[in-house]
Design a protein around this motif. Structure first.
Motif, PDB file in Angstrom:
ATOM      1  N   LEU A 100     -12.666  87.556 -17.620  1.00  0.00           N
ATOM      2  CA  LEU A 100     -12.346  87.986 -18.975  1.00  0.00           C
ATOM      3  C   LEU A 100     -12.140  89.494 -19.056  1.00  0.00           C
ATOM      4  O   LEU A 100     -11.291  89.978 -19.785  1.00  0.00           O
ATOM      5  CB  LEU A 100     -13.452  87.555 -19.937  1.00  0.00           C
ATOM      6  CG  LEU A 100     -13.599  86.036 -20.095  1.00  0.00           C
ATOM      7  CD1 LEU A 100     -14.817  85.717 -20.949  1.00  0.00           C
ATOM      8  CD2 LEU A 100     -12.360  85.433 -20.704  1.00  0.00           C
ATOM      9  N   THR A 134      -6.793  85.195 -20.150  1.00  0.00           N
ATOM     10  CA  THR A 134      -7.113  85.667 -21.488  1.00  0.00           C
ATOM     11  C   THR A 134      -5.881  85.626 -22.380  1.00  0.00           C
ATOM     12  O   THR A 134      -4.744  85.709 -21.932  1.00  0.00           O
ATOM     13  CB  THR A 134      -7.655  87.099 -21.443  1.00  0.00           C
ATOM     14  OG1 THR A 134      -6.688  87.922 -20.780  1.00  0.00           O
ATOM     15  CG2 THR A 134      -8.946  87.152 -20.664  1.00  0.00           C
ATOM     16  N   SER A 135      -6.133  85.544 -23.668  1.00  0.00           N
ATOM     17  CA  SER A 135      -5.065  85.329 -24.620  1.00  0.00           C
ATOM     18  C   SER A 135      -4.165  86.539 -24.794  1.00  0.00           C
ATOM     19  O   SER A 135      -3.180  86.467 -25.515  1.00  0.00           O
ATOM     20  CB  SER A 135      -5.671  84.948 -25.982  1.00  0.00           C
ATOM     21  OG  SER A 135      -6.563  85.942 -26.413  1.00  0.00           O
ATOM     22  N   LYS A 165       1.351  74.545 -27.415  1.00  0.00           N
ATOM     23  CA  LYS A 165       0.194  74.622 -28.290  1.00  0.00           C
ATOM     24  C   LYS A 165      -0.186  73.263 -28.882  1.00  0.00           C
ATOM     25  O   LYS A 165      -1.341  73.023 -29.182  1.00  0.00           O
ATOM     26  CB  LYS A 165       0.476  75.598 -29.433  1.00  0.00           C
ATOM     27  CG  LYS A 165       0.642  77.050 -28.990  1.00  0.00           C
ATOM     28  CD  LYS A 165       0.901  77.946 -30.196  1.00  0.00           C
ATOM     29  CE  LYS A 165       1.050  79.394 -29.792  1.00  0.00           C
ATOM     30  NZ  LYS A 165       1.332  80.272 -30.946  1.00  0.00           N
ATOM     31  N   ALA A 189     -14.968  76.929 -26.850  1.00  0.00           N
ATOM     32  CA  ALA A 189     -15.418  77.719 -27.987  1.00  0.00           C
ATOM     33  C   ALA A 189     -14.214  77.998 -28.878  1.00  0.00           C
ATOM     34  O   ALA A 189     -13.070  77.717 -28.506  1.00  0.00           O
ATOM     35  CB  ALA A 189     -16.054  79.024 -27.510  1.00  0.00           C
ATOM     36  N   ALA A 190     -14.475  78.573 -30.023  1.00  0.00           N
ATOM     37  CA  ALA A 190     -13.380  78.834 -30.957  1.00  0.00           C
ATOM     38  C   ALA A 190     -12.326  79.749 -30.349  1.00  0.00           C
ATOM     39  O   ALA A 190     -11.132  79.642 -30.670  1.00  0.00           O
ATOM     40  CB  ALA A 190     -13.928  79.444 -32.240  1.00  0.00           C
ATOM     41  N   ASP A 191     -12.764  80.651 -29.470  1.00  0.00           N
ATOM     42  CA  ASP A 191     -11.825  81.622 -28.902  1.00  0.00           C
ATOM     43  C   ASP A 191     -11.383  81.264 -27.479  1.00  0.00           C
ATOM     44  O   ASP A 191     -10.815  82.100 -26.780  1.00  0.00           O
ATOM     45  CB  ASP A 191     -12.438  83.016 -28.911  1.00  0.00           C
ATOM     46  CG  ASP A 191     -13.729  83.103 -28.101  1.00  0.00           C
ATOM     47  OD1 ASP A 191     -14.259  82.043 -27.687  1.00  0.00           O
ATOM     48  OD2 ASP A 191     -14.220  84.237 -27.883  1.00  0.00           O
ATOM     49  N   THR A 192     -11.631  80.022 -27.030  1.00  0.00           N
ATOM     50  CA  THR A 192     -11.180  79.629 -25.705  1.00  0.00           C
ATOM     51  C   THR A 192      -9.653  79.663 -25.655  1.00  0.00           C
ATOM     52  O   THR A 192      -8.998  79.039 -26.486  1.00  0.00           O
ATOM     53  CB  THR A 192     -11.658  78.210 -25.343  1.00  0.00           C
ATOM     54  OG1 THR A 192     -13.080  78.172 -25.388  1.00  0.00           O
ATOM     55  CG2 THR A 192     -11.193  77.825 -23.940  1.00  0.00           C
ATOM     56  N   PRO A 193      -9.073  80.391 -24.690  1.00  0.00           N
ATOM     57  CA  PRO A 193      -7.607  80.499 -24.624  1.00  0.00           C
ATOM     58  C   PRO A 193      -6.945  79.148 -24.412  1.00  0.00           C
ATOM     59  O   PRO A 193      -7.525  78.220 -23.841  1.00  0.00           O
ATOM     60  CB  PRO A 193      -7.377  81.427 -23.420  1.00  0.00           C
ATOM     61  CG  PRO A 193      -8.663  82.183 -23.260  1.00  0.00           C
ATOM     62  CD  PRO A 193      -9.740  81.236 -23.676  1.00  0.00           C
ATOM     63  N   ARG A 202      -7.945  75.640 -22.301  1.00  0.00           N
ATOM     64  CA  ARG A 202      -8.077  74.336 -22.961  1.00  0.00           C
ATOM     65  C   ARG A 202      -7.243  73.274 -22.244  1.00  0.00           C
ATOM     66  O   ARG A 202      -7.650  72.120 -22.124  1.00  0.00           O
ATOM     67  CB  ARG A 202      -7.641  74.446 -24.429  1.00  0.00           C
ATOM     68  CG  ARG A 202      -8.587  75.269 -25.289  1.00  0.00           C
ATOM     69  CD  ARG A 202      -8.085  75.431 -26.712  1.00  0.00           C
ATOM     70  NE  ARG A 202      -9.020  76.232 -27.494  1.00  0.00           N
ATOM     71  CZ  ARG A 202     -10.070  75.733 -28.144  1.00  0.00           C
ATOM     72  NH1 ARG A 202     -10.287  74.419 -28.138  1.00  0.00           N
ATOM     73  NH2 ARG A 202     -10.881  76.522 -28.811  1.00  0.00           N
TER      74      ARG A 202
END
Length: 371
Positions: A25, A38-39, A47, A253-257, A261
């Motif tokens: 990260l 990372t995003s 998506k 998690a909410a911020d998992t790229p 996923r």
């Protein structure tokens, strides 16, 4: 797996994974094919994909005979494979054969068996293999990275197939999925017995680790990764715990790229999850931290043009985050070559979504070039 590795408690295992995850990260670390990027990367991905549509990783066929096999590589290590043959195979004749390599961090039961089964249904003898240090193949420590030994496994598979009485040794091809795409290219450059080579959702494991996706990793970030791995060698040399890096996250998690996923849906759900006997689900997909930097010395596309006049087929998805590697290999390869871009397919889609994988194209490619 070594006894001391098997008996580590969960906290120790998780600590090792966390180190790799922090590096990933913080440094946009390109670790393995099953990396979470990372995003901040500005790359295309699907998506809105249905994460179960068409998935058939554990597909089995009534028209295919299956046999587990083991053979030696040149380092005298046992390489484990699963041999698939059409039930109507004429064992008194010689037949074309295909070696199939699994994604990096995976095992043959993940994607490779599916491809081998489908190619056997279409008349080929096909064999999936576990790369050394993974699955049922030899190699200590487990999950170690060694591009040279990975590459050798494909040639050892040709040794095995080419000495079977029902295989025509002049008609052996290979399929490399994800990271194995780069390993099979590396092997084919120095093994002309591989008469036709196909890659699917290929990762250039060298470039991915040196540069990350879309060349988003700086030289300074690369040096930080190398330094962390080098320092960890002291820890492990003096008896400290083995640490692991990158791979697929174990929780969302909410911020998992989005890319993580995509991998999570395959490796951490019943769709594709598989833990080899004696292994731990906490360690699947994760290479060792100290060995993973060996990928930075891996340059599979150097001299790729020397594979010609043997044909090469590169298959990738039009929204695959790994598309850049197939396009680069295609650009550098000499004729005959072909690039197939599958509409609507992401990287992991081509692991097991049988409604997207172009098996007809694979069949026609090998029918033509292993004729």
């Amino acid at each position: 797996m070594r006894k001391q590795d098997r008996t580590k408690n969960t906290a120790e295992q998780q600590a090792g994974l966390d180190v790799g995850r922090r590096n990933l990260l913080q440094l946009t670390g390109a670790g393995v094919a099953a990396i979470g990027v990372t995003s901040v990367l500005n790359i295309p991905f699907a998506k809105a994909h249905d994460m179960s549509n068409g998935a058939a990783n554990f597909y089995a066929s009534d028209s295919v005979i299956v046999q587990k096999v083991t053979f030696k590589n040149q380092y005298r290590m046992n390489v484990a494979g699963t041999l698939f043959a059409p039930s109507g195979l004429n064992s008194n004749a010689t037949n074309p054969a295909i070696v199939v390599g699994h994604p990096m961090g995976a095992v043959k039961e993940q994607s490779a068996n599916l491809y081998a089964t489908k190619m056997a249904e279409r008349g080929f003898v096909a064999m999936s293999i576990d790369l050394p240090f993974w699955g049922e193949s030899d190699g200590q420590p487990r999950n170690a990275v060694s591009p040279d030994i990975y590459t050798e496994a494909f040639s050892a598979a040709v040794d095995f197939l080419g000495t079977r009485p029902f295989v025509d040794r002049s008609r052996i091809g290979a399929i490399g999925i994800c990271g194995s795409g780069s390993f099979v290219i590396s092997a084919a450059k120095i093994d002309p017995r591989m008469r036709a080579i196909a890659t699917v959702s290929m990762y250039d494991m060298g470039a991915a680790n040196r540069n990350a996706l879309s060349h988003s990793q700086t030289v300074e970030q690369r040096k930080q990764i190398i330094a962390a791995a080098a320092e960890q060698r002291y820890e492990e040399f003096t008896g400290g715990e083995t640490k692991y890096t990158s791979g697929t996250v174990h929780a969302l998690a909410a911020d998992t790229p989005a890319i993580q996923r995509e991998f999570y849906d395959f490796y951490r759900t019943p769709r594709g999850e598989y833990t080899p006997k004696g292994g731990s689900p906490l360690l699947t997909t994760h290479p060792t931290l100290t060995s993973n930097v060996k990928f930075m010395n891996f340059h599979p596309f150097n001299d790729i043009e020397t594979i010609s006049p043997r044909p090469m087929l590169f298959i990738t998805g039009d929204v695959a985050h790994s598309r850049e590697f197939s396009e680069e290999a295609y650009k550098l390869a000499a004729e005959p070559k072909e690039l197939v871009i599958v509409p609507g397919a992401g990287h992991v889609d081509l692991y097991d979504r049988v409604n997207l994988i172009p098996f007809d194209k694979l069949q026609s490619f090998f029918d033509q070039h292993l004729a």
